[in-house]
Design an enzyme around this catalytic site. Structure first.
Site, short mmCIF file in Angstrom:
data_model
loop_
_atom_site.label_atom_id
_atom_site.label_comp_id
_atom_site.label_asym_id
_atom_site.label_seq_id
_atom_site.Cartn_x
_atom_site.Cartn_y
_atom_site.Cartn_z
CE LYS A 71 5.93 6.62 10.84
NZ LYS A 71 6.02 6.13 12.22
CG ASP A 107 8.79 6.38 15.42
OD1 ASP A 107 8.27 7.36 15.98
OD2 ASP A 107 8.35 5.87 14.38
P1 NAP Z 1 2.23 -2.06 11.22
O1 NAP Z 1 3.45 -1.64 10.52
O2 NAP Z 1 0.96 -2.23 10.47
O3 NAP Z 1 2.56 -3.45 11.99
C1 NAP Z 1 1.58 -4.10 12.75
C2 NAP Z 1 2.16 -5.38 13.38
O4 NAP Z 1 1.15 -5.94 14.21
C3 NAP Z 1 2.58 -6.46 12.39
O5 NAP Z 1 3.71 -7.12 12.90
C4 NAP Z 1 1.37 -7.40 12.39
O6 NAP Z 1 1.71 -8.76 12.17
C5 NAP Z 1 0.87 -7.29 13.81
N1 NAP Z 1 -0.57 -7.50 13.89
C6 NAP Z 1 -1.54 -6.68 13.41
N2 NAP Z 1 -2.76 -7.22 13.69
C7 NAP Z 1 -2.52 -8.38 14.33
C8 NAP Z 1 -3.39 -9.39 14.86
N3 NAP Z 1 -4.73 -9.30 14.79
N4 NAP Z 1 -2.83 -10.48 15.46
C9 NAP Z 1 -1.47 -10.58 15.56
N5 NAP Z 1 -0.62 -9.67 15.06
C10 NAP Z 1 -1.14 -8.58 14.46
O7 NAP Z 1 1.86 -1.04 12.40
P2 NAP Z 1 2.87 -0.07 13.19
O8 NAP Z 1 3.02 1.20 12.46
O9 NAP Z 1 4.07 -0.86 13.54
O10 NAP Z 1 2.00 0.26 14.51
C11 NAP Z 1 1.78 -0.71 15.51
C12 NAP Z 1 1.17 -0.04 16.75
O11 NAP Z 1 2.12 0.85 17.33
C13 NAP Z 1 -0.07 0.81 16.45
O12 NAP Z 1 -0.99 0.60 17.49
C14 NAP Z 1 0.44 2.24 16.49
O13 NAP Z 1 -0.55 3.15 16.90
C15 NAP Z 1 1.51 2.11 17.57
N6 NAP Z 1 2.57 3.15 17.43
C16 NAP Z 1 2.80 3.97 18.50
C17 NAP Z 1 3.80 4.93 18.43
C18 NAP Z 1 4.05 5.82 19.61
O14 NAP Z 1 4.78 6.82 19.46
N7 NAP Z 1 3.53 5.50 20.77
C19 NAP Z 1 4.58 5.06 17.26
C20 NAP Z 1 4.33 4.20 16.18
C21 NAP Z 1 3.30 3.26 16.28
P3 NAP Z 1 1.95 -9.38 10.69
O15 NAP Z 1 3.39 -9.10 10.36
O16 NAP Z 1 1.67 -10.82 10.87
O17 NAP Z 1 0.97 -8.67 9.79
#
Ligand code: NAP
Length: 286
Positions: A71, A107
């Site tokens: 992305k 999004d």
């Molecule tokens: P990402 O870019 O990998 O970001 C993940 C975030 O979560 C980072 O800020 C990370 O913190 C934090 N994190 C991960 N594991 C953690 C833990 N154990 N403890 C505390 N913080 C933690 O992921 P993303 O693409 O943003 O996706 C995040 C979620 O949104 C996923 O579950 C995805 O399925 C969902 N999502 C849903 C939609 C929808 O349309 N409903 C769309 C997009 C994403 P750090 O910065 O400290 O690493």
């Protein structure tokens, strides 16, 4: 649907694509709307991304979705970006128009549409976003664009600071702050009217976990988990038990897909069909 010489092509690029349900959602929508196009998974590894985007443009296909891990890298490979992709710094939709590649990010639109569907007016409200990754960027940008007050809570504070700085560059009047986990973050969550989990904590594989303790929730709050599998996470279950309204990620997923569909086809998206297709794909385990 019959494939003929006029059938157009859509798809999704990412790696891996094992868990995507976008083909089911979009093909159901194309059938329902009578659009002569098919949507296919296109596995693209990072070292082939540039060639893949150029190749898709040369093939004159309608467009593609872009998913993990491409992305952000895709931003630099396109001819133009819309305001949302520019603000978020990431592209989830490419449209090929007159042999030019245009990057969009649906999004943020999908998130706002899902709030509207739930009847929640976020304008001017106090909100908390947990996370600072790709999904959080879209949510914070969406909330900043409509004048909500946002506290970002992230495990790595510097990443939260970078997100806040990037959004303030675009929406200068936005009211954003970054708060560390612990300390003030509990008060921000208690005070907030909207709390969004934009971390994967609570997803399949970590369903026993939750990003925030139950005692911070109360009636009068909307607790929104972007996770859509499982439909009810521990966070949502505990927030509901404390009297808060809750919402899972399916609605945003469907609305972002609907916005992409309309960009490519110019036809109103059949939302109910897309939602049913998403629910069945998740039930079957995609
Ligand atoms: P990402 O870019 O990998 O970001 C993940 C975030 O979560 C980072 O800020 C990370 O913190 C934090 N994190 C991960 N594991 C953690 C833990 N154990 N403890 C505390 N913080 C933690 O992921 P993303 O693409 O943003 O996706 C995040 C979620 O949104 C996923 O579950 C995805 O399925 C969902 N999502 C849903 C939609 C929808 O349309 N409903 C769309 C997009 C994403 P750090 O910065 O400290 O690493």
């Amino acid at each position: 649907m019959k494939i003929t010489g006029k059938t157009r092509l859509l798809g999704i690029i990412g790696y891996p694509l094992t868990y995507t349900i976008s083909p089911q959602i979009h093909n159901a929508a194309l059938d329902a709307a009578g659009v002569d196009a098919r949507y296919l998974p296109m596995v693209v590894q990072a070292h082939h991304l540039k060639e893949a985007v150029e190749g898709l443009k040369a093939l004159d296909i309608l467009g593609v979705n872009v998913t993990m891990p491409h992305k952000e890298a895709t931003v630099r490979l396109l001819d133009r970006l819309d305001e949302s992709a520019h603000a978020i710094g990431a592209v989830n939709t490419i449209a090929f128009e007159d042999r030019a590649s245009v990057g969009h990010n649906t999004d943020a639109l999908g998130f706002l549409a899902s709030l509207r569907e739930a009847g929640f007016e976020a304008e001017g409200k106090r909100s908390v976003v947990v996370g600072a990754g790709g999904a959080a960027r879209a949510v914070v940008s969406a909330l900043a664009s409509i004048g909500a007050r946002v506290s970002i809570i992230n495990r790595t504070k510097e990443r939260g600071d970078q997100l806040a700085a990037a959004i303030k560059d675009i929406y200068e009047k936005s009211r954003l702050e970054v708060v560390e986990f612990g300390g003030e973050s509990a008060d921000r969550v208690k005070d907030a009217e909207l709390i969004v989990n934009a971390t994967p904590i609570g997803m399949s594989g970590s369903t026993g976990e939750t990003p925030l303790p139950a005692e911070l929730f109360r009636a009068g709050q909307l607790v929104y988990d972007l996770i859509y599998e499982p439909a009810e996470t521990r966070l949502l279950r505990e927030a509901a038990e404390r009297g808060a309204r809750t919402m899972g990620g399916l609605s945003m997923l469907v609305h972002q897909a609907a916005a992409s569909f309309e960009i490519w086809t110019g036809v109103p998206a059949p939302l109910a069909v897309m939602k049913d297709a998403a629910v069945s794909a998740l039930e079957i385990g995609s």
